[in-house]
Design an enzyme around this catalytic site. Structure first.
Site, PDB file in Angstrom:
ATOM      1  N   SER A   1      -4.242   0.795  -3.420  1.00 17.15           N
ATOM      2  CA  SER A   1      -4.016   2.091  -1.943  1.00 17.15           C
ATOM      3  C   SER A   1      -4.875   3.140  -1.590  1.00 17.15           C
ATOM      4  O   SER A   1      -4.249   4.001  -3.066  1.00 17.15           O
ATOM      5  CB  SER A   1      -2.647   1.496  -1.534  1.00 17.15           C
ATOM      6  OG  SER A   1      -2.785   1.610   0.057  1.00 17.15           O
TER       7      SER A   1
ATOM      8  N   TYR B   1       5.562   2.511  -1.772  1.00 17.16           N
ATOM      9  CA  TYR B   1       4.808   1.552  -1.645  1.00 17.16           C
ATOM     10  C   TYR B   1       3.887   2.589  -2.776  1.00 17.16           C
ATOM     11  O   TYR B   1       2.641   1.812  -3.490  1.00 17.16           O
ATOM     12  CB  TYR B   1       4.201   1.681  -0.448  1.00 17.16           C
ATOM     13  CG  TYR B   1       3.184   0.692  -0.280  1.00 17.16           C
ATOM     14  CD1 TYR B   1       3.268  -0.962   0.334  1.00 17.16           C
ATOM     15  CD2 TYR B   1       1.676   1.268   0.016  1.00 17.16           C
ATOM     16  CE1 TYR B   1       1.302  -1.206  -0.165  1.00 17.16           C
ATOM     17  CE2 TYR B   1       0.675   0.498   0.355  1.00 17.16           C
ATOM     18  CZ  TYR B   1       0.097  -0.842  -0.295  1.00 17.16           C
ATOM     19  OH  TYR B   1      -0.771  -1.605   0.349  1.00 17.16           O
TER      20      TYR B   1
END
Length: 255
Positions: free
Chosen positions: A146, A161
């Site tokens: 990401s 995350y």
């Protein structure tokens, strides 16, 4: 690698209706890949496998597993290996979001996010890599990182995350070195804002415009934008690309 139709791509986190995994399954099946569908719910896995076979005429097989449980992950790959052509591709797409502020992150939340996004990818990758090395036919391993890993958040999910996705980039680079002698390439894709439910649910037109304001293109990403990148990295044409992180982010992070 073998011709499509005689090779299988395993996709974790594949069944979400608006997810990158499902879009990638459709793109690769259209190219003739057999598909191993791995997600939490067996009925959903079976349904998607049936749809892929009906739409594209390829072999597909669904196996349910919680990727953060090593035995479940290994058993799912065992079942796919018995049911499908040789596994020559893997997309680690399974993931969960975590929008909590750092001081609100409990121990359980930390381990949940790391367990699914990073440790789960390790469990599945190791099992698939064992098959690839044993068969000596090469392979392609791809993980969804990401832009949050590179920018320290700033999209929807926050610290756990970002840590997990940064770990995936490190795993990618290390495995590229270790598995290269077996003609296996290992790469990551770092999506930016993509219109999926991992962004907190369907995005309103206003939220899409806000996200697009940070980009150098005039829209946020669609799942097929990422699926197209996977299709390249899993192809024979990408045999000289390994250990890389391909940003598919509308220019959000330039490095």
């Amino acid at each position: 690698m073998e011709q499509s139709g005689q090779r299988t791509a395993v996709i974790t986190g594949a069944t979400s209706t608006r997810g990158i995994g499902r879009a990638t399954a459709d793109v690769l099946a259209a190219q003739g890949w057999s598909i191993g569908v791995l997600d939490l719910d067996q009925a959903a896995c079976d349904e998607l496998a049936g749809e892929l076979t009906a739409r594209h005429g390829v072999a597909a097989y669904g196996a349910a597993a919680d990727v953060s449980d090593e035995q479940q992950a290994r058993a799912a790959i065992d079942a796919m290996e018995a049911a499908l052509p040789p596994i020559l591709g893997l997309l680690n797409s399974a993931g969960v979001s975590s929008p909590l502020d750092y001081f609100d992150v409990s121990s359980d939340e930390w381990h949940r996010v790391i367990g699914i996004n990073l440790t789960g990818a390790h469990y599945v990758t190791r099992r698939v890599a064992e098959t690839m090395v044993r068969n000596r036919r090469g392979g392609r391993i791809i993980s969804l990182a990401s832009v949050s890993a590179q920018r320290g958040g700033g999209t929807f999910s926050k610290t756990p995350y970002s840590v997990a996705k940064a770990g995936l980039i490190g795993l990618t680079r290390s495995l590229a070195r270790e598995l290269g002698p077996y003609d296996i390439t290992v790469n990551a894709i770092a999506p930016g804002p993509i219109d999926t439910d991992i962004m907190g649910g369907p995005l309103s037109p206003e939220r899409k415009r806000e996200l697009a304001d940070d980009l150098v293109v005039n829209r946020i990403g669609q799942t097929r934008d990422v699926a197209a990148a996977v299709a390249y990295l899993i192809s024979d044409d990408a045999g000289y690309v390994s250990g890389q992180t391909l940003n598919v982010d509308g220019g959000l992070y330039m490095h």
